[in-house]
Design an enzyme around this catalytic site. Structure first.
Site, PDB file in Angstrom:
ATOM      1  N   ILE A 124       0.696  -1.253  -0.039  1.00  0.00           N
ATOM      2  CA  ILE A 124       0.038   0.060  -0.031  1.00  0.00           C
ATOM      3  C   ILE A 124       0.663   1.184  -0.010  1.00  0.00           C
ATOM      4  CG2 ILE A 124      -1.554   1.297   1.264  1.00  0.00           C
ATOM      5  CD1 ILE A 124      -2.817  -1.219   2.341  1.00  0.00           C
ATOM      6  N   GLU A 125       2.048   1.207   0.526  1.00  0.00           N
ATOM      7  CA  GLU A 125       2.807   2.293   0.836  1.00  0.00           C
ATOM      8  C   GLU A 125       3.753   2.550  -0.799  1.00  0.00           C
ATOM      9  OE1 GLU A 125       4.599   3.512   4.477  1.00  0.00           O
ATOM     10  OE2 GLU A 125       3.493   1.626   5.442  1.00  0.00           O
TER      11      GLU A 125
END
Length: 375
Positions: free
Chosen positions: A171-172
């Site tokens: 997600i990052e």
């Protein structure tokens, strides 16, 4: 220096303010009245805080709480296997701001930790690869050399470990550490820079983590208004800030969790913001340890530079410091457990016993906020 409340009470002024009650004036010569008021002000309050912090009125902490006295931040301590050098810090800074470490080449560490925003990002929760929203607020990293473990759930024990985690988070930055290393190996200027710092023929992930960690340690803030006050500049804090400092230490109970040079106990606490059983559920430390006692607990953040890192809490739910103070003054959040739950349901978080209503007035809350602005 490590202290507990019973030992602290041996100091001459210590017993005067415990529990917020008044008491006899200090034996030393001060402009304070014979009976010290519960909330001393003016020249009396300034006299009580005119010397080294070891002689300040004792904080009002709960029995059994291990606390450390407030003090200037010391110089960061490098681990034995990652000694800092100017060249290593410069390399780490370059990597920190370079989107080469993300899969899309569009996100850098600085995307979520912007120096213009207190080394945070000003968002409730950060967004990452493909504009995916994260679950948690990006904490400022300026004081990261002085806290451990790291991340809201404590999943990294060192800065070197922490530095690599966002790269591999889907997600990052949506990449892998090895993928980032391969890119760096393909860049002649990075090959030269890594060789100058590490004197190794090939770049590896450990070197990547060490360089970024060295840069993060270099960010340690050591010249705030409060630091100047701690070092003996008695005029560094305004009257409201000094009143806020005293309330922070006594009636407000802040030093139960925010103490020591970095103003954190490096522990984990449940504030009631876990949203158990709902779409926004986040059980924090429990997701790492699996220990039911950790359900809903999140790491106590450092308060260094806190005025610049809004919004607040692990989920960025509270936009302003005044709201944070009102939240704690009310005793935090205390959601009720469901009347019945499935056999396989996650354990319902238990309220932290340190949270309780404090009964502070609006002016007192404003004074504490003024103090927090000095950090």
């Amino acid at each position: 220096m490590k202290r507990t409340r019973p030992l602290r009470m041996l100091l001459p002024v210590a017993a005067l303010l415990l529990g917020g009650a008044g008491g006899p004036a200090p034996a030393r010569s001060t402009p304070c009245p014979d009976m010290l008021p519960a909330r001393p002000e003016g020249v009396c309050l300034r006299a009580l805080y005119s010397g080294p912090s070891a002689g300040w009125p004792a904080p009002d902490v709960e029995p059994g709480v291990l606390w450390y006295e407030l003090a200037p931040l010391p110089a960061p301590v490098d681990p034995a296997d990652n000694r800092s050098t100017p060249a290593k810090v410069a390399l780490g800074r370059r990597l920190f701001f370079d989107p080469i470490l993300s899969k899309s080449r569009q996100l850098a560490c600085a995307s979520c930790h912007d120096p213009d925003l207190g080394w945070a990002d000003g968002r409730r929760v950060s967004f990452g690869h493909d504009r995916q929203p994260g679950r948690r607020n990006a904490p400022g990293v300026a004081a990261s050399a002085h806290v451990a473990p790291l991340f809201w759930d404590g999943r990294a024990s060192t800065l070197e470990q922490q530095a690599l985690r966002p790269i591999a988070d889907p997600i990052e930055m949506g990449f892998t550490a090895q993928g980032a290393v391969r890119r760096l190996r393909g860049d002649a200027s990075y090959r030269h820079a890594f060789n100058e710092v590490f004197a190794q023929p090939r770049i590896d992930a450990a070197q990547l983590g060490q360089a970024i960690a060295a840069f993060e340690r270099s960010l340690s803030p050591r010249n705030s208004r409060f630091d100047r006050f701690l070092r003996g500049n008695v005029h560094a804090l305004e009257d409201a800030q000094l009143r806020g400092l005293h309330l922070f230490r006594t009636t407000a109970g802040c030093m139960n969790c925010h103490n020591g040079p970095a103003l954190t106990d490096n522990g984990f606490h449940n504030l009631g913001l876990h949203f158990h059983g709902r779409s926004r559920q986040d059980l924090g430390r429990y997701e790492i340890t699996g220990d039911p006692a950790d359900s809903g607990r999140f790491r106590t953040p450092s308060l260094r530079g806190v005025a610049s890192t809004a919004p607040y809490m692990h989920n960025g739910l509270i936009p302003r410091l005044s709201g944070v103070l009102a939240f704690y003054n009310a005793g935090g959040a205390r959601p009720r457990p469901p009347a019945a739950s499935a056999a396989n349901a996650d354990p319902f978080p238990q309220p932290d016993p340190l949270l309780r209503p404090r009964g502070l007035s609006r002016q007192e809350l404003q004074d504490i906020e003024a103090f927090l602005q000095s950090l």
